[in-house]
Write a protein that holds these residues in place. Structure first.
Motif, PDB file in Angstrom:
ATOM      1  N   ALA A 207       6.534  -5.555  -9.782  1.00  0.00           N
ATOM      2  CA  ALA A 207       7.587  -6.344  -9.157  1.00  0.00           C
ATOM      3  C   ALA A 207       7.799  -5.926  -7.708  1.00  0.00           C
ATOM      4  CB  ALA A 207       8.883  -6.192  -9.944  1.00  0.00           C
ATOM      5  N   ASN A 208       7.906  -6.940  -6.834  1.00  0.00           N
ATOM      6  CA  ASN A 208       8.209  -6.747  -5.408  1.00  0.00           C
ATOM      7  C   ASN A 208       7.162  -5.915  -4.665  1.00  0.00           C
ATOM      8  OD1 ASN A 208      10.570  -8.304  -5.503  1.00  0.00           O
ATOM      9  ND2 ASN A 208      11.744  -6.556  -6.244  1.00  0.00           N
ATOM     10  N   THR A 209       5.993  -5.800  -5.232  1.00  0.00           N
ATOM     11  CA  THR A 209       4.880  -5.186  -4.501  1.00  0.00           C
ATOM     12  C   THR A 209       4.294  -6.217  -3.540  1.00  0.00           C
ATOM     13  OG1 THR A 209       4.289  -3.441  -6.037  1.00  0.00           O
ATOM     14  CG2 THR A 209       2.482  -4.427  -4.820  1.00  0.00           C
ATOM     15  N   THR A 210       3.873  -5.747  -2.364  1.00  0.00           N
ATOM     16  CA  THR A 210       3.322  -6.646  -1.357  1.00  0.00           C
ATOM     17  C   THR A 210       1.911  -6.203  -1.003  1.00  0.00           C
ATOM     18  OG1 THR A 210       4.412  -5.325   0.357  1.00  0.00           O
ATOM     19  CG2 THR A 210       5.548  -7.292  -0.394  1.00  0.00           C
ATOM     20  N   VAL A 211       0.993  -7.150  -1.018  1.00  0.00           N
ATOM     21  CA  VAL A 211      -0.404  -6.896  -0.655  1.00  0.00           C
ATOM     22  C   VAL A 211      -0.736  -7.831   0.499  1.00  0.00           C
ATOM     23  CG1 VAL A 211      -2.778  -6.790  -1.459  1.00  0.00           C
ATOM     24  CG2 VAL A 211      -0.913  -6.335  -3.068  1.00  0.00           C
ATOM     25  N   ASP A 212      -0.903  -7.261   1.691  1.00  0.00           N
ATOM     26  CA  ASP A 212      -1.100  -8.070   2.890  1.00  0.00           C
ATOM     27  C   ASP A 212      -2.533  -8.568   3.002  1.00  0.00           C
ATOM     28  OD1 ASP A 212       1.517  -7.586   3.532  1.00  0.00           O
ATOM     29  OD2 ASP A 212       1.079  -6.119   5.104  1.00  0.00           O
ATOM     30  N   ARG A 213      -2.677  -9.770   3.559  1.00  0.00           N
ATOM     31  CA  ARG A 213      -4.011 -10.321   3.776  1.00  0.00           C
ATOM     32  C   ARG A 213      -4.721  -9.572   4.895  1.00  0.00           C
ATOM     33  NH1 ARG A 213      -4.708 -15.465   3.953  1.00  0.00           N
ATOM     34  NH2 ARG A 213      -2.750 -16.006   2.920  1.00  0.00           N
ATOM     35  N   GLY A 214      -6.038  -9.636   4.921  1.00  0.00           N
ATOM     36  CA  GLY A 214      -6.806  -8.960   5.948  1.00  0.00           C
ATOM     37  C   GLY A 214      -6.644  -9.610   7.311  1.00  0.00           C
ATOM     38  N   ALA A 215      -6.886  -8.820   8.348  1.00  0.00           N
ATOM     39  CA  ALA A 215      -6.821  -9.363   9.700  1.00  0.00           C
ATOM     40  C   ALA A 215      -8.014 -10.294   9.956  1.00  0.00           C
ATOM     41  CB  ALA A 215      -6.802  -8.235  10.713  1.00  0.00           C
ATOM     42  N   LEU A 216      -9.228  -9.811   9.664  1.00  0.00           N
ATOM     43  CA  LEU A 216     -10.440 -10.624   9.775  1.00  0.00           C
ATOM     44  C   LEU A 216     -11.163 -10.655   8.431  1.00  0.00           C
ATOM     45  CD1 LEU A 216     -11.649  -9.462  13.295  1.00  0.00           C
ATOM     46  CD2 LEU A 216     -10.539 -11.618  12.700  1.00  0.00           C
ATOM     47  N   GLY A 217     -11.523  -9.484   7.906  1.00  0.00           N
ATOM     48  CA  GLY A 217     -12.080  -9.424   6.559  1.00  0.00           C
ATOM     49  C   GLY A 217     -10.954  -9.505   5.526  1.00  0.00           C
ATOM     50  N   ASP A 218     -11.264  -9.123   4.290  1.00  0.00           N
ATOM     51  CA  ASP A 218     -10.327  -9.266   3.171  1.00  0.00           C
ATOM     52  C   ASP A 218      -9.705  -7.936   2.767  1.00  0.00           C
ATOM     53  OD1 ASP A 218     -10.946 -11.965   3.032  1.00  0.00           O
ATOM     54  OD2 ASP A 218     -12.545 -11.654   1.557  1.00  0.00           O
ATOM     55  N   THR A 219      -8.520  -8.013   2.234  1.00  0.00           N
ATOM     56  CA  THR A 219      -7.925  -6.920   1.466  1.00  0.00           C
ATOM     57  C   THR A 219      -8.413  -7.088   0.029  1.00  0.00           C
ATOM     58  OG1 THR A 219      -5.965  -6.926   2.883  1.00  0.00           O
ATOM     59  CG2 THR A 219      -5.760  -5.869   0.722  1.00  0.00           C
ATOM     60  N   VAL A 220      -8.892  -6.005  -0.589  1.00  0.00           N
ATOM     61  CA  VAL A 220      -9.562  -6.124  -1.885  1.00  0.00           C
ATOM     62  C   VAL A 220      -8.915  -5.172  -2.890  1.00  0.00           C
ATOM     63  CG1 VAL A 220     -11.743  -5.915  -3.139  1.00  0.00           C
ATOM     64  CG2 VAL A 220     -11.728  -6.776  -0.779  1.00  0.00           C
ATOM     65  N   ILE A 221      -8.537  -5.716  -4.039  1.00  0.00           N
ATOM     66  CA  ILE A 221      -8.008  -4.932  -5.157  1.00  0.00           C
ATOM     67  C   ILE A 221      -9.024  -5.046  -6.287  1.00  0.00           C
ATOM     68  CG2 ILE A 221      -6.048  -4.542  -6.681  1.00  0.00           C
ATOM     69  CD1 ILE A 221      -5.331  -4.379  -3.705  1.00  0.00           C
ATOM     70  N   GLY A 222      -9.647  -3.931  -6.661  1.00  0.00           N
ATOM     71  CA  GLY A 222     -10.729  -3.961  -7.647  1.00  0.00           C
ATOM     72  C   GLY A 222     -10.252  -4.243  -9.059  1.00  0.00           C
ATOM     73  N   GLU A 223     -11.207  -4.500  -9.929  1.00  0.00           N
ATOM     74  CA  GLU A 223     -10.880  -4.842 -11.312  1.00  0.00           C
ATOM     75  C   GLU A 223     -10.145  -3.698 -12.001  1.00  0.00           C
ATOM     76  OE1 GLU A 223     -14.058  -5.144 -14.110  1.00  0.00           O
ATOM     77  OE2 GLU A 223     -15.326  -3.715 -13.037  1.00  0.00           O
ATOM     78  N   GLY A 224      -9.211  -4.070 -12.872  1.00  0.00           N
ATOM     79  CA  GLY A 224      -8.515  -3.090 -13.690  1.00  0.00           C
ATOM     80  C   GLY A 224      -7.522  -2.223 -12.949  1.00  0.00           C
ATOM     81  N   VAL A 225      -7.246  -2.509 -11.678  1.00  0.00           N
ATOM     82  CA  VAL A 225      -6.293  -1.697 -10.917  1.00  0.00           C
ATOM     83  C   VAL A 225      -4.881  -1.914 -11.448  1.00  0.00           C
ATOM     84  CG1 VAL A 225      -5.169  -1.519  -8.637  1.00  0.00           C
ATOM     85  CG2 VAL A 225      -7.666  -1.501  -8.821  1.00  0.00           C
TER      86      VAL A 225
END
Length: 344
Positions: A207-225
């Motif tokens: 809840a209320n966690t924020t994951v920001d988008r990448g500036a040029l490439g991507d922000t990546v959260i791997g499987e099972g995190v």
């Protein structure tokens, strides 16, 4: 459900009646139709007096268990699987609530539930059996994998991707702009954030966690995190598969975190660092340099009584003076030693 079926399904040894019915999980204080687990030796007194129907327990502790036992070397994980079986989440109720807004060019899979006041924008794609709870937002061109749940007020913004079987808890925001600003004299110039967030399969975001988008490439959260509540993940961060991060951690931009890491609550991690695989960081840590060797890291002093802490701080403040005094003594001792050597 009975104990015999549970034992067979989850690869447990069974000590007790295989036909004993169970329908829920509970703590060691639970009743005769519930299953609990024992993994913490500090709870041994509670185990010895439990009235549960059965306890999931490591075989080495089974002799202390007064009721039926499901024997497994990893009782906590086995208990979690049993709990998921006996207490499944509510299935999606297919349909679109009349207050929801779904763009005509959005694509919804089979048996998708779209709850009250949900917004699904142009070009979004929602996988089969997804559940979008009240006030959830799926931005333009975003992709949500099958069997994923976006809970109340969760947002997956334009162009971002979330894998299958994920849970995005209330208020989480996936894909807001990263904190990108360029200095121009005394002013700041906003740097457009043009990347995405890509979330793998079987991820849970609190809840209320924020994951920001990448500036040029991507922000990546791997499987099972597993991301706990109120975590900030900066732009272009990469988090490796099966890493778990506890609440109130902040991760600055472009840092890479490896696989199977565990990061305690309230930790601050600087930007453009590398955290290797299989690293454990204790809670409230401050990481300002890369960590590559597997192991446990900690850098926080535990709480002390106030008067004792003030004495410690006083000694810390005197360290520079003490070091200078030691250097003078060492220099003087060295000069004296040279005189003694010359006399002999």
């Amino acid at each position: 459900m009975n104990l015999g079926r549970l034992a067979l399904r989850f690869g447990c040894g069974l000590r007790g009646d295989p036909d004993l019915p169970v329908d829920s999980v509970a703590s060691l204080a639970g009743g005769p139709r519930s299953v609990g687990f024992f993994a913490n030796p500090a709870l041994l007194p509670e185990l010895r007096t439990t009235q549960l129907g059965a306890v999931v327990i490591d075989p080495k502790h089974a002799g202390e268990c007064p009721v039926a036992a499901l024997l497994h070397p990893n009782p906590h994980a086995t208990f979690a699987r049993i709990a998921a079986l006996l207490h499944p989440p509510p299935p999606a109720v297919p349909g679109i609530h009349p207050t929801a807004t779904v763009h005509p060019q959005a694509v919804l899979g089979r048996d998708v539930e779209v709850g009250p006041y949900v917004l699904v924008e142009k070009g979004a794609r929602i996988g089969d059996r997804c559940r979008l709870a009240a006030h959830a937002i799926v931005g333009a061109g975003a992709v949500i994998g099958a069997d994923t749940r976006l809970l109340e007020r969760a947002s997956v913004l334009a162009g971002c991707e979330v894998g299958a079987r994920c849970i995005i808890h209330p208020g989480a925001v996936i894909g807001a702009d990263g904190f990108g600003n360029a200095r121009d004299g005394e002013r700041w110039v906003k740097v457009p954030q043009l990347g995405r967030v890509v979330v793998g399969d079987d991820v849970e975001i609190g809840a209320n966690t924020t994951v920001d988008r990448g500036a040029l490439g991507d922000t990546v959260i791997g499987e099972g995190v597993r991301l706990d509540n109120q975590i900030q993940v900066g732009h272009n961060v990469v988090i490796g598969a099966h890493t778990a991060i506890a609440a109130c951690t902040g991760i600055a931009g472009s840092t890479r975190i490896g696989r199977r890491c565990m990061i305690g609550g309230g930790t601050g991690i600087g930007g453009q660092l590398v955290i290797g695989d299989d690293i454990v960081i204790a809670g409230f840590g401050m990481v300002t340099r890369s960590l590559t060797a597997p192991g446990m890291y900690s850098n926080v002093l535990p709480a002390q009584e106030a008067h004792e802490w003030r004495r410690v701080v006083g000694r810390l403040r005197r360290l520079d003076a003490l070091a200078a005094r030691v250097r003078r003594l060492e220099a003087s001792s060295g000069a004296q030693q040279e005189e003694d050597d010359e006399q002999h």
